[in-house]
Motif scaffolding. Structure first.
Motif, mmCIF file in Angstrom:
data_model
loop_
_atom_site.group_PDB
_atom_site.id
_atom_site.type_symbol
_atom_site.label_atom_id
_atom_site.label_comp_id
_atom_site.label_asym_id
_atom_site.label_seq_id
_atom_site.Cartn_x
_atom_site.Cartn_y
_atom_site.Cartn_z
ATOM 1 N N LEU A 32 6.845 62.622 -60.302
ATOM 2 C CA LEU A 32 5.442 63.011 -60.165
ATOM 3 C C LEU A 32 5.151 62.019 -62.355
ATOM 4 C CD1 LEU A 32 2.310 63.824 -60.379
ATOM 5 C CD2 LEU A 32 3.107 66.186 -61.256
ATOM 6 N N PHE A 33 5.788 62.977 -63.307
ATOM 7 C CA PHE A 33 5.185 62.065 -64.069
ATOM 8 C C PHE A 33 6.456 60.666 -64.178
ATOM 9 C CE2 PHE A 33 8.870 60.324 -67.569
ATOM 10 C CZ PHE A 33 7.196 61.035 -68.651
ATOM 11 N N LYS A 34 6.727 60.403 -63.644
ATOM 12 C CA LYS A 34 7.181 58.952 -62.937
ATOM 13 C C LYS A 34 6.026 58.038 -62.403
ATOM 14 C CE LYS A 34 9.413 54.832 -62.478
ATOM 15 N NZ LYS A 34 9.599 53.744 -63.856
ATOM 16 N N PHE A 35 5.164 58.942 -61.431
ATOM 17 C CA PHE A 35 3.810 58.427 -60.973
ATOM 18 C C PHE A 35 2.714 58.232 -62.073
ATOM 19 C CE2 PHE A 35 -0.265 59.102 -58.634
ATOM 20 C CZ PHE A 35 -0.365 58.261 -57.620
ATOM 21 N N GLY A 36 2.656 59.104 -62.800
ATOM 22 C CA GLY A 36 1.590 59.617 -63.869
ATOM 23 C C GLY A 36 2.065 57.974 -65.120
ATOM 24 N N HIS A 37 2.739 57.512 -64.939
ATOM 25 C CA HIS A 37 3.585 56.633 -66.498
ATOM 26 C C HIS A 37 3.028 55.347 -65.563
ATOM 27 C CE1 HIS A 37 6.879 53.515 -67.694
ATOM 28 N NE2 HIS A 37 6.198 54.104 -68.796
ATOM 29 N N LEU A 39 1.088 55.300 -62.818
ATOM 30 C CA LEU A 39 -0.415 54.913 -62.925
ATOM 31 C C LEU A 39 -0.840 54.544 -64.191
ATOM 32 C CD1 LEU A 39 -3.157 55.772 -61.286
ATOM 33 C CD2 LEU A 39 -2.785 57.516 -62.356
ATOM 34 N N LEU A 40 -0.612 54.424 -65.203
ATOM 35 C CA LEU A 40 -1.540 54.874 -66.540
ATOM 36 C C LEU A 40 -0.539 52.829 -67.635
ATOM 37 C CD1 LEU A 40 -2.587 55.541 -69.135
ATOM 38 C CD2 LEU A 40 -0.027 56.387 -69.972
ATOM 39 N N HIS A 41 0.594 52.793 -66.138
ATOM 40 C CA HIS A 41 0.942 51.052 -66.419
ATOM 41 C C HIS A 41 -0.295 50.122 -66.098
ATOM 42 C CE1 HIS A 41 2.768 47.324 -66.064
ATOM 43 N NE2 HIS A 41 3.182 47.479 -67.207
ATOM 44 N N PHE A 42 -0.036 50.618 -64.804
ATOM 45 C CA PHE A 42 -0.983 49.998 -64.017
ATOM 46 C C PHE A 42 -2.619 50.190 -64.046
ATOM 47 C CE2 PHE A 42 -4.097 50.116 -60.248
ATOM 48 C CZ PHE A 42 -3.996 49.152 -59.567
ATOM 49 N N VAL A 43 -3.091 50.840 -64.864
ATOM 50 C CA VAL A 43 -4.629 50.797 -65.603
ATOM 51 C C VAL A 43 -4.689 50.126 -66.836
ATOM 52 C CG1 VAL A 43 -6.629 52.452 -66.344
ATOM 53 C CG2 VAL A 43 -5.140 53.726 -64.252
ATOM 54 N N LEU A 44 -4.504 50.202 -66.953
ATOM 55 C CA LEU A 44 -3.358 50.182 -68.748
ATOM 56 C C LEU A 44 -3.763 48.029 -68.715
ATOM 57 C CD1 LEU A 44 -1.884 51.803 -70.968
ATOM 58 C CD2 LEU A 44 -4.339 51.700 -71.282
ATOM 59 N N HIS A 45 -3.013 47.440 -67.479
ATOM 60 C CA HIS A 45 -2.893 46.084 -67.158
ATOM 61 C C HIS A 45 -3.726 45.305 -66.077
ATOM 62 C CE1 HIS A 45 0.391 47.006 -69.055
ATOM 63 N NE2 HIS A 45 0.361 46.382 -69.709
ATOM 64 N N ALA A 46 -4.612 46.746 -66.041
ATOM 65 C CA ALA A 46 -5.589 45.658 -65.014
ATOM 66 C C ALA A 46 -6.516 44.616 -65.098
ATOM 67 C CB ALA A 46 -6.643 47.275 -64.171
ATOM 68 N N VAL A 47 -6.886 44.860 -66.278
ATOM 69 C CA VAL A 47 -7.953 43.589 -66.731
ATOM 70 C C VAL A 47 -6.936 42.394 -66.583
ATOM 71 C CG1 VAL A 47 -9.268 42.917 -68.385
ATOM 72 C CG2 VAL A 47 -9.618 45.344 -67.927
ATOM 73 N N ILE A 58 -0.150 48.765 -56.788
ATOM 74 C CA ILE A 58 -0.499 49.526 -55.600
ATOM 75 C C ILE A 58 0.521 49.553 -54.796
ATOM 76 C CG2 ILE A 58 -2.174 50.130 -52.931
ATOM 77 C CD1 ILE A 58 -4.539 48.034 -55.316
ATOM 78 N N LEU A 59 0.860 49.118 -54.232
ATOM 79 C CA LEU A 59 1.794 49.649 -53.358
ATOM 80 C C LEU A 59 3.385 50.286 -54.375
ATOM 81 C CD1 LEU A 59 3.170 45.754 -51.835
ATOM 82 C CD2 LEU A 59 2.134 48.340 -50.883
ATOM 83 N N ALA A 60 3.799 49.943 -55.086
ATOM 84 C CA ALA A 60 4.324 50.708 -56.443
ATOM 85 C C ALA A 60 3.604 52.525 -56.441
ATOM 86 C CB ALA A 60 4.575 50.577 -57.701
ATOM 87 N N LEU A 61 2.271 52.707 -56.475
ATOM 88 C CA LEU A 61 2.350 53.511 -56.383
ATOM 89 C C LEU A 61 2.080 54.682 -55.020
ATOM 90 C CD1 LEU A 61 -1.618 53.669 -58.400
ATOM 91 C CD2 LEU A 61 0.469 54.823 -58.959
ATOM 92 N N VAL A 62 2.039 53.732 -53.803
ATOM 93 C CA VAL A 62 1.936 53.792 -52.517
ATOM 94 C C VAL A 62 3.668 54.809 -52.450
ATOM 95 C CG1 VAL A 62 1.596 53.745 -50.136
ATOM 96 C CG2 VAL A 62 0.173 53.181 -51.527
ATOM 97 N N ASP A 63 4.529 54.360 -52.747
ATOM 98 C CA ASP A 63 5.728 54.113 -52.635
ATOM 99 C C ASP A 63 6.014 54.977 -53.428
ATOM 100 O OD1 ASP A 63 8.029 53.210 -51.633
ATOM 101 O OD2 ASP A 63 8.841 52.046 -53.243
ATOM 102 N N LEU A 64 5.666 55.800 -54.183
ATOM 103 C CA LEU A 64 6.056 56.577 -54.974
ATOM 104 C C LEU A 64 5.189 57.639 -54.414
ATOM 105 C CD1 LEU A 64 5.506 55.563 -58.865
ATOM 106 C CD2 LEU A 64 7.600 56.276 -58.017
ATOM 107 N N THR A 65 4.258 57.991 -53.619
ATOM 108 C CA THR A 65 3.555 58.801 -53.046
ATOM 109 C C THR A 65 3.925 58.874 -52.029
ATOM 110 O OG1 THR A 65 1.073 57.916 -54.038
ATOM 111 C CG2 THR A 65 1.011 59.854 -51.820
ATOM 112 N N LEU A 66 4.246 58.504 -51.174
ATOM 113 C CA LEU A 66 4.794 58.389 -49.258
ATOM 114 C C LEU A 66 6.773 59.354 -50.031
ATOM 115 C CD1 LEU A 66 4.697 55.314 -48.088
ATOM 116 C CD2 LEU A 66 3.934 57.407 -47.628
ATOM 117 N N THR A 67 7.064 58.713 -51.341
ATOM 118 C CA THR A 67 8.950 59.791 -51.358
ATOM 119 C C THR A 67 8.150 60.727 -51.548
ATOM 120 O OG1 THR A 67 9.502 57.451 -52.766
ATOM 121 C CG2 THR A 67 11.123 59.601 -53.463
ATOM 122 N N GLY A 68 7.316 61.139 -51.960
ATOM 123 C CA GLY A 68 6.800 62.535 -53.058
ATOM 124 C C GLY A 68 6.573 62.866 -51.159
ATOM 125 N N ASN A 69 6.014 62.323 -50.659
ATOM 126 C CA ASN A 69 6.162 63.487 -49.217
ATOM 127 C C ASN A 69 6.766 63.737 -48.396
ATOM 128 O OD1 ASN A 69 2.871 63.231 -49.515
ATOM 129 N ND2 ASN A 69 2.765 61.426 -48.623
#
Length: 167
Positions: A32-37, A39-47, A58-69
């Protein structure tokens, strides 16, 4: 008397697994900590990100989510199958599958999650191919490994079907 004592010790030894499942809960918190990190990196660099960078993020976030599942499946199904039954009566939002996954179902869910994670890693590698971040040799091995996971999943499902059909 000796046989009953041995059986009692063996039966109670299943509780040795409980700390493993608690350790996986801690691992889930780290994830969860890594996902938050991420996500923050993704949002800050999105522009300033390219379309490819957005897709990779997005794939990195999905990958972490699937690993959590995957970790959750192991925690609940493993605890339920090997340590102790969980009473879902006190939990109105308890997912129905959690009390009905047997060892065969657990294996299939685990392999399906691993195949999905492998597919995401392979897709990320394909997207990085044009950036020169991935060699063709490494990509070849990723394809082979993914194929082995897919093949293993199919063989496991087939062998489980053959076994249940005979019963």
């Amino acid at each position: 008397m000796v046989e009953r004592t041995i059986e009692s010790v063996l039966f109670r030894s299943r509780w040795i697994m409980a700390p493993f499942y608690l350790g996986l809960v801690i691992a889930l918190l780290v994830l969860l900590f890594k996902f938050g990190h991420e996500l923050l990196h993704f949002v800050l660099h999105a522009v300033a990100a390219t379309e490819s960078d957005i897709i990779l993020g997005i794939l990195a976030l999905v990958d972490l989510t699937l690993t959590g599942n995957l970790v959750l499946i192991v925690i609940f199904s493993g605890y339920e199958n090997f340590v102790s039954k969980i009473d879902p009566a006190g939990h109105p939002d308890w997912p129905e599958w959690m009390t009905r996954v047997d060892f065969t179902g657990l294996k299939q869910k685990l392999l399906a999650s691993i195949v999905a994670i492998s597919a995401i890693q392979l897709l990320k590698a394909f997207m990085n191919l044009d950036k020169g971040q991935m060699s063709e040799n490494t990509l070849m091995w990723l394809v082979i490994i993914h194929g082995v996971f897919v093949g293993s999943s199919l063989l496991l499902a087939w062998s489980d079907k053959l076994t249940t059909d005979k019963h």
